[in-house]
Motif scaffolding. Structure first.
Motif, PDB file in Angstrom:
ATOM      1  N   VAL A 160     -26.182 -24.651 101.335  1.00 14.20           N
ATOM      2  CA  VAL A 160     -25.990 -24.694  99.891  1.00 14.20           C
ATOM      3  C   VAL A 160     -27.357 -24.658  99.229  1.00 14.20           C
ATOM      4  CG1 VAL A 160     -25.094 -26.026  97.942  1.00 14.20           C
ATOM      5  CG2 VAL A 160     -23.890 -26.073 100.133  1.00 14.20           C
ATOM      6  N   GLY A 161     -27.581 -23.703  98.350  1.00 10.22           N
ATOM      7  CA  GLY A 161     -28.837 -23.640  97.623  1.00 10.22           C
ATOM      8  C   GLY A 161     -29.007 -22.341  96.873  1.00 10.22           C
ATOM      9  N   GLY A 162     -29.736 -22.410  95.789  1.00 12.21           N
ATOM     10  CA  GLY A 162     -30.055 -21.208  95.029  1.00 12.21           C
ATOM     11  C   GLY A 162     -28.853 -20.484  94.472  1.00 12.21           C
ATOM     12  N   GLY A 163     -27.750 -21.190  94.235  1.00 10.58           N
ATOM     13  CA  GLY A 163     -26.554 -20.560  93.681  1.00 10.58           C
ATOM     14  C   GLY A 163     -25.631 -19.936  94.703  1.00 10.58           C
ATOM     15  N   ASN A 164     -25.964 -20.067  95.991  1.00  6.97           N
ATOM     16  CA  ASN A 164     -25.113 -19.525  97.057  1.00  6.97           C
ATOM     17  C   ASN A 164     -24.721 -20.638  98.022  1.00  6.97           C
ATOM     18  OD1 ASN A 164     -25.191 -16.575  96.506  1.00  6.97           O
ATOM     19  ND2 ASN A 164     -27.380 -16.931  96.740  1.00  6.97           N
ATOM     20  N   ALA A 165     -23.538 -20.497  98.612  1.00 10.79           N
ATOM     21  CA  ALA A 165     -23.069 -21.490  99.584  1.00 10.79           C
ATOM     22  C   ALA A 165     -22.307 -20.791 100.706  1.00 10.79           C
ATOM     23  CB  ALA A 165     -22.165 -22.515  98.907  1.00 10.79           C
ATOM     24  N   ARG A 166     -22.411 -21.367 101.902  1.00 10.92           N
ATOM     25  CA  ARG A 166     -21.669 -20.858 103.061  1.00 10.92           C
ATOM     26  C   ARG A 166     -21.246 -22.059 103.897  1.00 10.92           C
ATOM     27  NH1 ARG A 166     -22.452 -18.794 108.505  1.00 10.92           N
ATOM     28  NH2 ARG A 166     -24.590 -19.556 108.588  1.00 10.92           N
ATOM     29  N   PHE A 167     -19.987 -22.064 104.304  1.00  9.50           N
ATOM     30  CA  PHE A 167     -19.416 -23.143 105.096  1.00  9.50           C
ATOM     31  C   PHE A 167     -18.661 -22.560 106.284  1.00  9.50           C
ATOM     32  CE2 PHE A 167     -19.356 -24.263 100.604  1.00  9.50           C
ATOM     33  CZ  PHE A 167     -19.998 -25.479 100.575  1.00  9.50           C
ATOM     34  N   GLU A 168     -18.848 -23.137 107.459  1.00  8.09           N
ATOM     35  CA  GLU A 168     -18.060 -22.785 108.637  1.00  8.09           C
ATOM     36  C   GLU A 168     -17.724 -24.068 109.358  1.00  8.09           C
ATOM     37  OE1 GLU A 168     -19.522 -19.764 111.257  1.00  8.09           O
ATOM     38  OE2 GLU A 168     -20.319 -18.580 109.589  1.00  8.09           O
ATOM     39  N   GLY A 169     -16.463 -24.229 109.731  1.00 10.90           N
ATOM     40  CA  GLY A 169     -16.077 -25.446 110.414  1.00 10.90           C
ATOM     41  C   GLY A 169     -14.666 -25.428 110.929  1.00 10.90           C
ATOM     42  N   ILE A 170     -14.183 -26.612 111.224  1.00 12.58           N
ATOM     43  CA  ILE A 170     -12.856 -26.796 111.798  1.00 12.58           C
ATOM     44  C   ILE A 170     -12.117 -27.866 111.008  1.00 12.58           C
ATOM     45  CG2 ILE A 170     -11.588 -27.569 113.833  1.00 12.58           C
ATOM     46  CD1 ILE A 170     -13.917 -26.488 115.518  1.00 12.58           C
ATOM     47  N   CYS A 171     -10.829 -27.619 110.752  1.00  9.37           N
ATOM     48  CA  CYS A 171      -9.971 -28.592 110.081  1.00  9.37           C
ATOM     49  C   CYS A 171      -8.838 -28.978 111.018  1.00  9.37           C
ATOM     50  CB  CYS A 171      -9.388 -27.992 108.810  1.00  9.37           C
ATOM     51  SG  CYS A 171     -10.647 -27.567 107.592  1.00  9.37           S
ATOM     52  N   ARG A 172      -8.451 -30.255 110.968  1.00 10.89           N
ATOM     53  CA  ARG A 172      -7.333 -30.761 111.773  1.00 10.89           C
ATOM     54  C   ARG A 172      -6.376 -31.507 110.860  1.00 10.89           C
ATOM     55  NH1 ARG A 172     -11.443 -31.199 115.501  1.00 10.89           N
ATOM     56  NH2 ARG A 172     -10.957 -30.259 117.508  1.00 10.89           N
ATOM     57  N   ASP A 173      -5.077 -31.331 111.111  1.00  7.65           N
ATOM     58  CA  ASP A 173      -4.098 -32.093 110.356  1.00  7.65           C
ATOM     59  C   ASP A 173      -3.684 -33.321 111.164  1.00  7.65           C
ATOM     60  OD1 ASP A 173      -2.277 -31.216 112.271  1.00  7.65           O
ATOM     61  OD2 ASP A 173      -1.095 -30.023 110.882  1.00  7.65           O
ATOM     62  N   ARG A 174      -2.745 -34.084 110.641  1.00 10.23           N
ATOM     63  CA  ARG A 174      -2.304 -35.317 111.300  1.00 10.23           C
ATOM     64  C   ARG A 174      -1.610 -35.073 112.631  1.00 10.23           C
ATOM     65  NH1 ARG A 174      -0.062 -37.860 105.764  1.00 10.23           N
ATOM     66  NH2 ARG A 174      -2.103 -38.275 104.855  1.00 10.23           N
ATOM     67  N   LYS A 175      -1.111 -33.858 112.826  1.00 11.32           N
ATOM     68  CA  LYS A 175      -0.459 -33.503 114.094  1.00 11.32           C
ATOM     69  C   LYS A 175      -1.454 -32.870 115.060  1.00 11.32           C
ATOM     70  CE  LYS A 175       4.080 -32.945 112.063  1.00 11.32           C
ATOM     71  NZ  LYS A 175       5.214 -32.055 111.853  1.00 11.32           N
ATOM     72  N   ASN A 176      -2.748 -32.952 114.727  1.00  7.67           N
ATOM     73  CA  ASN A 176      -3.842 -32.429 115.531  1.00  7.67           C
ATOM     74  C   ASN A 176      -3.849 -30.901 115.651  1.00  7.67           C
ATOM     75  OD1 ASN A 176      -6.280 -33.121 116.723  1.00  7.67           O
ATOM     76  ND2 ASN A 176      -5.422 -32.997 118.775  1.00  7.67           N
ATOM     77  N   ARG A 177      -3.221 -30.201 114.709  1.00  6.57           N
ATOM     78  CA  ARG A 177      -3.320 -28.748 114.658  1.00  6.57           C
ATOM     79  C   ARG A 177      -4.701 -28.398 114.121  1.00  6.57           C
ATOM     80  NH1 ARG A 177       2.518 -27.972 111.926  1.00  6.57           N
ATOM     81  NH2 ARG A 177       1.530 -29.503 110.598  1.00  6.57           N
ATOM     82  N   THR A 178      -5.320 -27.400 114.730  1.00  4.69           N
ATOM     83  CA  THR A 178      -6.689 -27.026 114.388  1.00  4.69           C
ATOM     84  C   THR A 178      -6.744 -25.647 113.763  1.00  4.69           C
ATOM     85  OG1 THR A 178      -7.512 -28.337 116.228  1.00  4.69           O
ATOM     86  CG2 THR A 178      -8.993 -26.700 115.339  1.00  4.69           C
ATOM     87  N   VAL A 179      -7.591 -25.512 112.747  1.00  2.48           N
ATOM     88  CA  VAL A 179      -7.808 -24.245 112.063  1.00  2.48           C
ATOM     89  C   VAL A 179      -9.311 -24.065 111.887  1.00  2.48           C
ATOM     90  CG1 VAL A 179      -7.416 -22.975 109.923  1.00  2.48           C
ATOM     91  CG2 VAL A 179      -5.634 -24.465 110.816  1.00  2.48           C
TER      92      VAL A 179
END
Length: 151
Positions: A84-103
């Motif tokens: 994050v900086g200079g008006g631009n942002a980039r995010f990469e990661g993993i999300c998990r729900d309560r049932k441990n499903r991953t995206v």
């Protein structure tokens, strides 16, 4: 239909939970970055042809969490890549729900003090294509109306 629901839920969680980080906003940015402002915000998420729009009041103490991506109760996300900086942002990661499903999630875009737009995608299973996803947010007002829902 189940895939569409999972994709929308994943996008909502991913896009809305970009903020899960123990680093403060200032530590993530360069000195030229412009933080977003508190106030009354409208944001729209879109995935697999399904759009959802909400309005929330964001306090100054919630800016880090809000700008990082609007948290959600349904998904817990971690973002090892967070630029994050200079008006631009980039995010990469993993999300998990309560049932441990991953995206897996990839989002990038631009931001200003009163708006931001991130586009990218969510990958429901390893080896499958990323489904298009986006979030667009605009500060509607510096002041929140009576009865507004807080972030």
């Amino acid at each position: 239909m189940k895939t569409r629901f999972l994709a929308l839920a994943a996008l909502g969680g991913a896009v809305l939970a970009l903020s899960v980080s123990d680093r403060p906003y200032a530590a993530m940015t360069q000195s030229t970055a412009q933080p977003v402002l508190p106030g009354y915000w409208e944001y729209t998420t879109s995935a697999v042809g399904v759009r959802d729009t909400e309005r929330k009041c964001v306090r100054p103490s919630e800016i880090n969490r809000f700008f990082g991506g609007l948290s959600t109760r349904r998904w817990s996300c971690t973002y090892p890549v967070r630029e994050v900086g200079g008006g631009n942002a980039r995010f990469e990661g993993i999300c998990r729900d309560r049932k441990n499903r991953t995206v897996r999630v990839r989002l990038s875009g631009t931001y200003r003090q009163e708006s931001f737009r991130f586009t990218g995608g969510a990958q429901l299973a390893r080896g499958t294509p990323y489904l298009p996803a986006s979030i667009t947010a605009t500060r509607v007002s510096a002041d929140c109306p009576a009865g507004a829902e807080y972030f």
